[in-house]
Enzyme design. Structure first.
Site, PDB file in Angstrom:
ATOM      1  N   HIS A  13      -7.311  -5.717  -7.901  1.00 13.12           N
ATOM      2  CA  HIS A  13      -6.957  -5.753  -6.464  1.00 13.12           C
ATOM      3  C   HIS A  13      -7.597  -4.543  -5.783  1.00 13.12           C
ATOM      4  O   HIS A  13      -7.097  -3.431  -5.895  1.00 13.12           O
ATOM      5  CB  HIS A  13      -5.430  -5.694  -6.311  1.00 13.12           C
ATOM      6  CG  HIS A  13      -4.955  -5.785  -4.898  1.00 13.12           C
ATOM      7  ND1 HIS A  13      -3.851  -6.546  -4.543  1.00 13.12           N
ATOM      8  CD2 HIS A  13      -5.389  -5.215  -3.746  1.00 13.12           C
ATOM      9  CE1 HIS A  13      -3.646  -6.444  -3.248  1.00 13.12           C
ATOM     10  NE2 HIS A  13      -4.567  -5.621  -2.732  1.00 13.12           N
ATOM     11  N   ASN A  41      -9.458  -9.337   3.299  1.00 13.68           N
ATOM     12  CA  ASN A  41      -9.001  -8.998   4.663  1.00 13.68           C
ATOM     13  C   ASN A  41     -10.040  -8.163   5.412  1.00 13.68           C
ATOM     14  O   ASN A  41      -9.777  -7.065   5.873  1.00 13.68           O
ATOM     15  CB  ASN A  41      -7.629  -8.299   4.626  1.00 13.68           C
ATOM     16  CG  ASN A  41      -7.635  -6.990   3.865  1.00 13.68           C
ATOM     17  OD1 ASN A  41      -8.478  -6.778   2.991  1.00 13.68           O
ATOM     18  ND2 ASN A  41      -6.715  -6.101   4.191  1.00 13.68           N
ATOM     19  N   LYS A  98      -5.632 -15.637  -1.476  1.00 12.94           N
ATOM     20  CA  LYS A  98      -4.689 -14.556  -1.171  1.00 12.94           C
ATOM     21  C   LYS A  98      -3.835 -14.937   0.033  1.00 12.94           C
ATOM     22  O   LYS A  98      -4.350 -15.220   1.115  1.00 12.94           O
ATOM     23  CB  LYS A  98      -5.481 -13.276  -0.854  1.00 12.94           C
ATOM     24  CG  LYS A  98      -4.641 -12.083  -0.427  1.00 12.94           C
ATOM     25  CD  LYS A  98      -3.974 -11.426  -1.613  1.00 12.94           C
ATOM     26  CE  LYS A  98      -3.002 -10.324  -1.189  1.00 12.94           C
ATOM     27  NZ  LYS A  98      -3.661  -9.073  -0.862  1.00 12.94           N
ATOM     28  N   HIS A 181       0.838  -5.671  -6.017  1.00 12.61           N
ATOM     29  CA  HIS A 181       1.393  -4.324  -5.803  1.00 12.61           C
ATOM     30  C   HIS A 181       2.917  -4.301  -5.665  1.00 12.61           C
ATOM     31  O   HIS A 181       3.452  -3.963  -4.619  1.00 12.61           O
ATOM     32  CB  HIS A 181       0.736  -3.631  -4.599  1.00 12.61           C
ATOM     33  CG  HIS A 181       0.420  -4.538  -3.428  1.00 12.61           C
ATOM     34  ND1 HIS A 181       1.362  -5.335  -2.820  1.00 12.61           N
ATOM     35  CD2 HIS A 181      -0.744  -4.754  -2.772  1.00 12.61           C
ATOM     36  CE1 HIS A 181       0.777  -6.004  -1.841  1.00 12.61           C
ATOM     37  NE2 HIS A 181      -0.489  -5.676  -1.789  1.00 12.61           N
ATOM     38  N   ASP A 252      -5.276  -1.500  -5.447  1.00 13.82           N
ATOM     39  CA  ASP A 252      -5.069  -1.627  -3.996  1.00 13.82           C
ATOM     40  C   ASP A 252      -5.722  -0.455  -3.264  1.00 13.82           C
ATOM     41  O   ASP A 252      -5.239  -0.014  -2.224  1.00 13.82           O
ATOM     42  CB  ASP A 252      -3.591  -1.735  -3.628  1.00 13.82           C
ATOM     43  CG  ASP A 252      -3.403  -2.338  -2.233  1.00 13.82           C
ATOM     44  OD1 ASP A 252      -4.370  -2.913  -1.696  1.00 13.82           O
ATOM     45  OD2 ASP A 252      -2.298  -2.223  -1.681  1.00 13.82           O
ATOM     46  N   HIS A 256      -9.310   4.121   4.701  1.00 10.95           N
ATOM     47  CA  HIS A 256      -9.319   4.127   6.174  1.00 10.95           C
ATOM     48  C   HIS A 256      -9.876   5.476   6.600  1.00 10.95           C
ATOM     49  O   HIS A 256      -9.566   6.494   5.972  1.00 10.95           O
ATOM     50  CB  HIS A 256      -7.896   3.984   6.732  1.00 10.95           C
ATOM     51  CG  HIS A 256      -7.297   2.638   6.502  1.00 10.95           C
ATOM     52  ND1 HIS A 256      -7.582   1.548   7.293  1.00 10.95           N
ATOM     53  CD2 HIS A 256      -6.432   2.198   5.552  1.00 10.95           C
ATOM     54  CE1 HIS A 256      -6.915   0.491   6.838  1.00 10.95           C
ATOM     55  NE2 HIS A 256      -6.211   0.849   5.783  1.00 10.95           N
ATOM     56  N   ALA A 268      -2.218   1.268   7.270  1.00 11.03           N
ATOM     57  CA  ALA A 268      -1.649   1.199   5.920  1.00 11.03           C
ATOM     58  C   ALA A 268      -2.763   1.133   4.890  1.00 11.03           C
ATOM     59  O   ALA A 268      -3.681   0.327   5.025  1.00 11.03           O
ATOM     60  CB  ALA A 268      -0.764  -0.032   5.804  1.00 11.03           C
TER      61      ALA A 268
HETATM   62  O1  DOR Z   1      -1.642  -0.675   2.253  1.00  7.23           O
HETATM   63  C1  DOR Z   1      -2.348  -1.658   2.320  1.00  7.23           C
HETATM   64  N1  DOR Z   1      -3.617  -1.582   2.778  1.00  7.23           N
HETATM   65  N2  DOR Z   1      -1.841  -2.833   1.953  1.00  7.23           N
HETATM   66  C2  DOR Z   1      -2.530  -3.976   2.148  1.00  7.23           C
HETATM   67  O2  DOR Z   1      -2.020  -5.013   1.825  1.00  7.23           O
HETATM   68  C3  DOR Z   1      -3.840  -3.959   2.836  1.00  7.23           C
HETATM   69  C4  DOR Z   1      -4.502  -2.666   2.658  1.00  7.23           C
HETATM   70  C5  DOR Z   1      -5.721  -2.477   3.564  1.00  7.23           C
HETATM   71  O3  DOR Z   1      -6.523  -3.404   3.647  1.00  7.23           O
HETATM   72  O4  DOR Z   1      -5.864  -1.413   4.146  1.00  7.23           O
HETATM   73 ZN    ZN Z   2      -4.390  -4.833  -0.895  1.00  5.03          ZN
END
Ligand code: DOR
Ligand code: ZN
Length: 359
Positions: A13, A41, A98, A181, A252, A256, A268
Site C-alpha cells: 500500500h 487516488n 480500492k 492500514h 501507506d 505531502h 492527511a
Molecule cells: O493518510 C492518508 N493519506 N490516508 C489515505 O488514505 C490517503 C493518503 C494520501 O493519499 O495522502
Molecule cells: Zn493510503
C-alpha cells in the site's frame, strides 16, 4: 544481534503520486522493496483502463532504472462496471479495486460511495455496486478497503465501518478483502477471528509506533485513519507480532509538501518510505520476533494476492543513522521520524536522500 537478512520485502500500500513528486519519492520505495501496490487516488483518479495505462506508464518510467515491480489498485466508484473488473483481471499488474467511502481521505471525493450506496449494494441485486462485487468475487479480484465511515469522529470511524465489511464477506462468499492500514482493536480482532482465509489486513509502521497523543499538534503524524489510543495500538502490535498469516506490511507512505502540512492546512498522510522498513525491522528485533519478520514484510501479502514474490534478499545491520530534520525541506517532503536516530539500516542498498550519517 548485529545483522539480519530477509527476503526482498513488499509494500502492499503506497502512494507514489505523479509528476515531479513521483520522481522524487519513487526511488525511496525502490531502495528496498521488490514489489509495491500503488494507490489510485491521483488527480484524476485511476478509475478506468485509460487512466490505469497512463499511470502505469508514468510509474514505469519513474521506476525504469530500479528492480521494483509495481502492481496497481484501481479506484472503485459509483461508475465502475463489472466489465472493467474483468478487463483489469486480464492484466497481471492490476491486482485490486480500492474502495474509498466518499470524502473520507485525501483525493477520495467524488467516489459516490456514500453510506447509503454502500449498504444498499448489499441487498439490491440490481445496483451497480452489487454487480461489480459479484464480478470481483467471480474473478478473484481483491477488494481493498479504506475502512472509515464518513461523518463520524475520527477515532470512531473505522469501528463504524466494520459491520459493512462483515456483511460484504457474508453476502459474497468468494470475495477476497483487505482492510487497509488497520487502526483499532476491533479490526485486529476481526482479522484474528476470520476462518474463511479471505480476509486480510495491512499494517503501517506509524500505526505500530504512534498513538493519538502523538498526533495532536504534529501535522507530520496526521493521517487517515488517525492513529488511535494506546489500547488500539497494542492490539495491532499483538496481531502483527503473533505471526498471523493474513496480515502484511503496507506502508501507506503518503507524501505531502510542507506547505500542506501546517496546523492551518493539514493534509492527511505520513511520508514513511525513507524509514518505514528500517523501523519495522527495529520493532521486530525489540520484541524478539525476528523469525516472523520475513512473513510480514515479504511473504504473506504475495500469498494472499497470489503473486510471485520478488527474488533476492536484503540484509539489515545494526548501524545507526539519522533521518534529516523536517526544516531542511522548505517545501519538500518531511519524512516520518525526522531528526530521529534509527538503529537498523539496509546494507548494500542505494542511499536515501532523507538519511544522514551520525557524526
Ligand atoms: O493518510 C492518508 N493519506 N490516508 C489515505 O488514505 C490517503 C493518503 C494520501 O493519499 O495522502
Ligand atoms: Zn493510503
Amino acid at each position: 544481534m548485529t545483522s539480519l537478512t530477509i527476503s526482498t520485502p513488499c509494500d502492499w500500500h503506497v502512494h507514489l503520486r505523479q509528476g515531479e513528486t513521483l520522481k522524487t519519492v519513487a526511488p525511496e520505495t525502490a531502495r528496498l522493496f521488490g514489489m509495491c501496490m500503488v494507490m489510485p487516488n491521483t488527480t484524476p483518479p485511476v478509475r478506468d483502463i485509460d487512466s490505469l495505462f497512463a499511470y502505469g506508464r508514468e510509474c514505469g518510467n519513474a521506476l525504469r532504472q530500479t528492480p521494483l515491480r509495481a502492481v496497481f489498485a484501481i479506484r472503485l466508484d459509483d461508475r465502475t462496471t463489472p466489465e472493467l473488473v474483468t478487463e483489469c483481471k486480464k492484466l497481471d499488474w492490476a491486482v485490486a479495486f480500492k474502495l474509498y467511502p466518499d470524502g473520507v481521505t485525501t483525493n477520495s471525493h467524488g467516489t459516490g460511495l456514500t453510506t447509503d450506496v454502500l449498504w444498499n449494494a448489499l441487498t439490491d441485486r440490481r445496483s451497480r455496486l452489487y454487480e461489480v462485487l459479484v464480478a470481483m468475487a467471480e474473478c478473484r479480484m481483491v477488494l481493498s478497503i479504506h475502512a472509515e465511515a464518513a461523518g463520524l469522529p475520527y477515532l470512531q470511524s473505522e469501528l463504524a465501518f466494520l459491520p459493512w465489511i462483515a456483511n460484504v464477506m457474508e453476502k459474497f462468499p468468494k470475495l477476497r478483502v483487505v482492510i487497509e492500514h488497520i487502526s483499532t482493536v476491533e479490526a485486529a480482532r476481526m482479522i484474528r477471528a476470520d476462518t474463511t482465509g479471505r480476509l486480510a489486513a495491512t499494517v503501517t509502521a506509524h500505526h505500530l509506533l504512534l498513538s493519538c497523543d502523538d498526533v495532536f499538534g504534529k501535522p507530520d503524524h496526521y493521517c487517515k485513519p488517525v492513529c488511535n489510543t494506546n489500547e488500539h495500538r497494542s492490539a495491532i502490535r499483538e496481531l502483527v507480532f503473533s505471526g498471523c498469516e493474513n496480515v502484511f506490511f503496507g506502508s501507506d507512505s503518503a507524501p505531502h509538501p510542507r506547505s500542506r502540512k501546517t496546523p492551518s492546512c493539514c493534509a492527511a498522510g505520513v511520508f514513511s518510505a525513507p524509514v518505514a522498513t528500517e523501523t519495522i525491522v527495529g520493532q521486530f528485533v525489540e520484541v524478539g520476533e525476528t523469525a516472523r519478520l520475513n512473513d510480514f514484510l515479504s511473504r504473506n501479502g504475495c500469498r494472499f494476492y497470489g503473486v510471485q514474490p520478488p527474488t533476492g534478499s536484503v540484509t539489515f545491520i545494526d548501524q545507526p543513522f539519522r533521518i534529516v530534520e523536517a526544516s531542511t525541506h522548505p517545501d519538500g517532503f518531511a519524512s516520518f521520524l525526522s531528526g530521529q536516530k534509527i538503529t537498523w539500516r539496509a546494507a548494500d542498498r542505494p542511499a536515501s536522500q532523507w538519511h544522514r550519517e551520525i557524526e
